[in-house]
Design an enzyme around this catalytic site. Structure first.
Site, PDB file in Angstrom:
ATOM      1  N   GLU A   1      15.892  60.495  14.596  1.00 24.82           N
ATOM      2  CA  GLU A   1      15.209  61.499  15.399  1.00 24.82           C
ATOM      3  C   GLU A   1      13.759  61.667  14.962  1.00 24.82           C
ATOM      4  O   GLU A   1      12.856  61.837  15.794  1.00 24.82           O
ATOM      5  CB  GLU A   1      15.949  62.837  15.295  1.00 24.82           C
ATOM      6  CG  GLU A   1      17.337  62.843  15.936  1.00 24.82           C
ATOM      7  CD  GLU A   1      18.391  62.139  15.096  1.00 24.82           C
ATOM      8  OE1 GLU A   1      19.483  61.893  15.624  1.00 24.82           O
ATOM      9  OE2 GLU A   1      18.119  61.841  13.902  1.00 24.82           O
TER      10      GLU A   1
ATOM     11  N   SER B   1      12.579  65.389  -1.249  1.00 24.37           N
ATOM     12  CA  SER B   1      13.656  66.169  -0.631  1.00 24.37           C
ATOM     13  C   SER B   1      14.154  67.278  -1.552  1.00 24.37           C
ATOM     14  O   SER B   1      14.166  67.138  -2.774  1.00 24.37           O
ATOM     15  CB  SER B   1      14.827  65.255  -0.272  1.00 24.37           C
ATOM     16  OG  SER B   1      14.426  64.282   0.666  1.00 24.37           O
TER      17      SER B   1
ATOM     18  N   GLN C   1      10.654  59.172  -6.085  1.00 20.69           N
ATOM     19  CA  GLN C   1       9.989  59.994  -5.076  1.00 20.69           C
ATOM     20  C   GLN C   1      10.647  61.371  -5.049  1.00 20.69           C
ATOM     21  O   GLN C   1      11.787  61.511  -4.611  1.00 20.69           O
ATOM     22  CB  GLN C   1      10.128  59.280  -3.732  1.00 20.69           C
ATOM     23  CG  GLN C   1       9.535  59.948  -2.533  1.00 20.69           C
ATOM     24  CD  GLN C   1       9.890  59.187  -1.263  1.00 20.69           C
ATOM     25  OE1 GLN C   1      10.921  58.517  -1.198  1.00 20.69           O
ATOM     26  NE2 GLN C   1       9.063  59.288  -0.260  1.00 20.69           N
TER      27      GLN C   1
ATOM     28  N   GLU D   1       6.948  53.588   3.161  1.00 20.71           N
ATOM     29  CA  GLU D   1       8.387  53.416   2.987  1.00 20.71           C
ATOM     30  C   GLU D   1       9.021  52.791   4.218  1.00 20.71           C
ATOM     31  O   GLU D   1       9.833  51.869   4.125  1.00 20.71           O
ATOM     32  CB  GLU D   1       9.039  54.767   2.694  1.00 20.71           C
ATOM     33  CG  GLU D   1      10.542  54.680   2.465  1.00 20.71           C
ATOM     34  CD  GLU D   1      11.164  56.028   2.152  1.00 20.71           C
ATOM     35  OE1 GLU D   1      12.291  56.055   1.640  1.00 20.71           O
ATOM     36  OE2 GLU D   1      10.530  57.068   2.427  1.00 20.71           O
TER      37      GLU D   1
END
Length: 380
Positions: free
Chosen positions: A364, A127, A124, A242
């Site tokens: 978060e 990021s 993947q 995921e």
């Protein structure tokens, strides 16, 4: 496509019994506690074993099931010692859902069955070094060239990139747009010219993460997932998959975790200590609650999205509880353990925990997802 079958536990149990050993009480004494992002010298063998098992699993009809049937299969399979299937996670539960929901019929024909049979493994490429958890900050760019796109940029914290066949690649195709707009998603082959994979050594000693450099990598036009500029929507589908996988079928929590804690207490002469009993009780409650929510979400498709985020939060909390128990039983000296011993694996467990906490979105982010998407609260 989901295979419509009437799955019964007895048939699944018989199939598994012919191919895999049952879990035993001794497993807690001898099997490891490695987390989802670990690698080792035997990684190649692990990958091949996962491919072989998935091929049998698919051919038996268990790889394409609805939620209710999949829950039955997962419940029975939990009783058996199966190969480590973590190399399959990204293909089955991150790229796979994106292709099903957004891919063209041609893309689905080309990739879905090989993914389901373990013939294609995926990574993947989301990021980036300066974006952190902010996927909307993607800077890697794709520009149009004859027949497709040329991609340049850098990705980081990429699990499986060193053995993956393909990648789900999020890039910016409209440089004039910012944030969520102008992003597109592609299937990119990892052996394409211009792809440079470099392992990142972790504090555990493993190197399951990688940084990936893309230097004018050609991606064919037909490998676009969804429409140009809809990459953010595709990414949300993948991240939901995921989260669900990490809380369910490919959960980050090793099996028999509480039993393994108890075995550690026994080895270290702490099995009669009331403080240790309290730690084991906390771990058992957290483990039970997590698994109950997983099963509840699996049984009700309407709850699947919310359950994925909730169980991801619960996994993170469970790992914190287990870490506290390990440090109570073994003291801080367990962090100094190295080698192949079980206690050394507990050291790797604690050091590898931050990677699991971030995978699929940090706490978060999960809380925002629950509040905004599932409870309908206004954005902060």
């Amino acid at each position: 496509m989901v295979r419509m079958q009437d799955i019964d536990a007895a048939s699944v149990d018989a199939w598994l019994a012919a191919r895999a050993p049952l879990h035993t009480a001794q497993d807690a004494q001898h099997t490891g506690v490695a987390l989802i992002e670990e690698s080792g010298a035997d990684e190649g063998a692990v990958v091949e074993a996962a491919r072989a098992w998935q091929r049998e699993w698919y051919d038996a009809g268990y790889a394409e099931l609805g939620a209710a049937d999949a829950a039955v299969v997962r419940s029975v399979a939990a009783n058996y010692r199966l190969p480590d299937l973590r190399p399959l996670l990204i293909g089955l539960h991150i790229l796979g859902p994106a292709l099903r929901e957004h891919g063209t019929a041609a893309l689905q024909r080309r990739y879905l069955t090989p993914i389901l049979r373990g013939e294609i493994l995926a990574c993947q490429l989301f990021s980036e070094p300066e974006a952190g958890s902010d996927l909307a900050g993607v800077r890697a760019k794709a520009v149009r060239v004859p027949g497709g796109w040329s991609v340049s940029g850098q990705k980081v914290w990429t699990s499986n990139a060193h053995f993956a066949d393909v990648a789900e690649l999020l890039v910016r195709t409209d440089s004039a747009s910012s944030r969520h707009a102008g992003l597109s998603m592609f299937v990119m082959h990892m052996d394409a010219p211009g792809v440079d994979v470099r392992p990142l050594r972790q504090m555990t000693g493993g190197a399951a993460f990688n940084e990936v450099f893309l230097n004018d990598v050609f991606v064919p036009e037909e490998n676009l997932i969804g429409e140009e500029g809809t990459g953010w929507r595709v990414a949300m589908t993948s991240l939901s998959g995921e989260r669900a996988a990490l809380g369910g079928e490919f959960e980050a929590v090793p099996p028999q975790l509480v039993e393994k804690l108890a075995a550690m207490a026994l080895r270290r002469g702490r099995s009669e200590d009331p403080l240790v009993w309290g730690c084991l009780a906390d771990a058992a409650v957290a483990d039970f609650a997590h698994r109950a929510v997983v099963e509840h979400g699996a049984a009700d498709p309407q709850l699947a999205g919310a359950a994925a985020s909730v169980t991801k939060l619960m996994v993170t909390d469970l790992l914190e509880v287990v870490t506290s128990a390990v440090l109570e039983i073994g003291d801080a000296e367990v962090l100094l353990e190295r080698g192949a011993s079980i206690d050394a694996q507990w050291s790797e467990f604690i050091l590898g925990k931050p990677g699991v906490a971030i995978a699929g979105g940090a706490n978060e982010i999960q809380k925002n997802v629950i509040a905004e998407r599932h409870l309908g609260l206004p954005k902060g």
